[in-house]
Design an enzyme around this catalytic site. Structure first.
Site, PDB file in Angstrom:
ATOM      1  N   ILE A 102      -2.610  -7.490  -4.685  1.00  0.00           N
ATOM      2  CA  ILE A 102      -3.546  -6.745  -3.844  1.00  0.00           C
ATOM      3  C   ILE A 102      -4.458  -5.915  -4.757  1.00  0.00           C
ATOM      4  O   ILE A 102      -4.305  -4.694  -4.873  1.00  0.00           O
ATOM      5  CB  ILE A 102      -2.825  -5.836  -2.827  1.00  0.00           C
ATOM      6  CG1 ILE A 102      -1.833  -6.627  -1.995  1.00  0.00           C
ATOM      7  CG2 ILE A 102      -3.850  -5.163  -1.906  1.00  0.00           C
ATOM      8  CD1 ILE A 102      -1.013  -5.785  -1.024  1.00  0.00           C
ATOM      9  N   PRO A 103      -5.401  -6.592  -5.422  1.00  0.00           N
ATOM     10  CA  PRO A 103      -6.331  -5.824  -6.238  1.00  0.00           C
ATOM     11  C   PRO A 103      -7.167  -4.905  -5.345  1.00  0.00           C
ATOM     12  O   PRO A 103      -7.578  -5.309  -4.252  1.00  0.00           O
ATOM     13  CB  PRO A 103      -7.196  -6.890  -6.917  1.00  0.00           C
ATOM     14  CG  PRO A 103      -6.932  -8.158  -6.207  1.00  0.00           C
ATOM     15  CD  PRO A 103      -5.671  -8.015  -5.446  1.00  0.00           C
ATOM     16  N   HIS A 104      -7.349  -3.679  -5.783  1.00  0.00           N
ATOM     17  CA  HIS A 104      -8.105  -2.735  -4.968  1.00  0.00           C
ATOM     18  C   HIS A 104      -8.846  -1.733  -5.840  1.00  0.00           C
ATOM     19  O   HIS A 104      -8.499  -1.541  -6.999  1.00  0.00           O
ATOM     20  CB  HIS A 104      -7.192  -2.016  -3.973  1.00  0.00           C
ATOM     21  CG  HIS A 104      -6.018  -1.344  -4.594  1.00  0.00           C
ATOM     22  ND1 HIS A 104      -4.875  -2.035  -4.946  1.00  0.00           N
ATOM     23  CD2 HIS A 104      -5.793  -0.057  -4.937  1.00  0.00           C
ATOM     24  CE1 HIS A 104      -3.997  -1.188  -5.467  1.00  0.00           C
ATOM     25  NE2 HIS A 104      -4.534   0.018  -5.484  1.00  0.00           N
ATOM     26  N   GLY A 105      -9.872  -1.152  -5.246  1.00  0.00           N
ATOM     27  CA  GLY A 105     -10.666  -0.173  -5.976  1.00  0.00           C
ATOM     28  C   GLY A 105     -11.487   0.677  -5.026  1.00  0.00           C
ATOM     29  O   GLY A 105     -11.506   0.454  -3.819  1.00  0.00           O
TER      30      GLY A 105
END
Length: 138
Positions: free
Chosen positions: A65-68
């Site tokens: 779950i890449p997030h930014g």
């Protein structure tokens, strides 16, 4: 909140040619940038990669779950990619990733960010759900 409120079909990609974590983050950045005229894929990639430097967003069992955070963003934006061939992602269990659900949130929305991450993590912790997604071809 329902996951369908966060993602539309223009932000879903099935089986792109991806051979590395970096390339997966590039592809997901391009996907997230679709429809965001004021935010570039490069800016999104920088946000995602900076978060990865703090620790991998690979949850395990083939899920990441890449997030930014993006200052110019007004509401959360999500994208989903299912890979045909899993890639190394430095996941907590050491397993490669074939399911990536990416999330961008406005810079200041801490509570909303945590709620959405929790919802996504809960959804992808369901083995039946993941199996169903892995069996989809489009």
């Amino acid at each position: 909140m329902n996951i369908s409120q966060l993602i539309d079909e223009d932000h879903v990609l099935c089986c792109p040619e991806v051979t590395s974590k970096k390339r997966l983050l590039e592809v997901v950045s391009e996907l997230l940038a679709t429809g965001l005229s004021h935010i570039s894929a490069h800016e999104i990639f920088d946000s995602l990669i900076n978060r990865e430097k703090l620790g991998s967003t690979g949850l395990g069992r083939g899920v990441a779950i890449p997030h930014g955070r993006i200052a110019a963003l007004e509401q959360p934006v999500c994208a989903f990619i299912r890979l045909e061939d899993a890639v190394e992602f430095d996941a907590t269990d050491g397993q490669p990733v074939d399911l990536a659900f990416a999330l961008l949130v406005p810079e200041e929305s801490t509570e909303e960010h945590l709620q959405v991450l929790s919802l996504i993590a809960e959804l992808f912790s369901d083995q039946d759900f993941c199996s169903g997604v892995r069996n989809c071809r489009d």
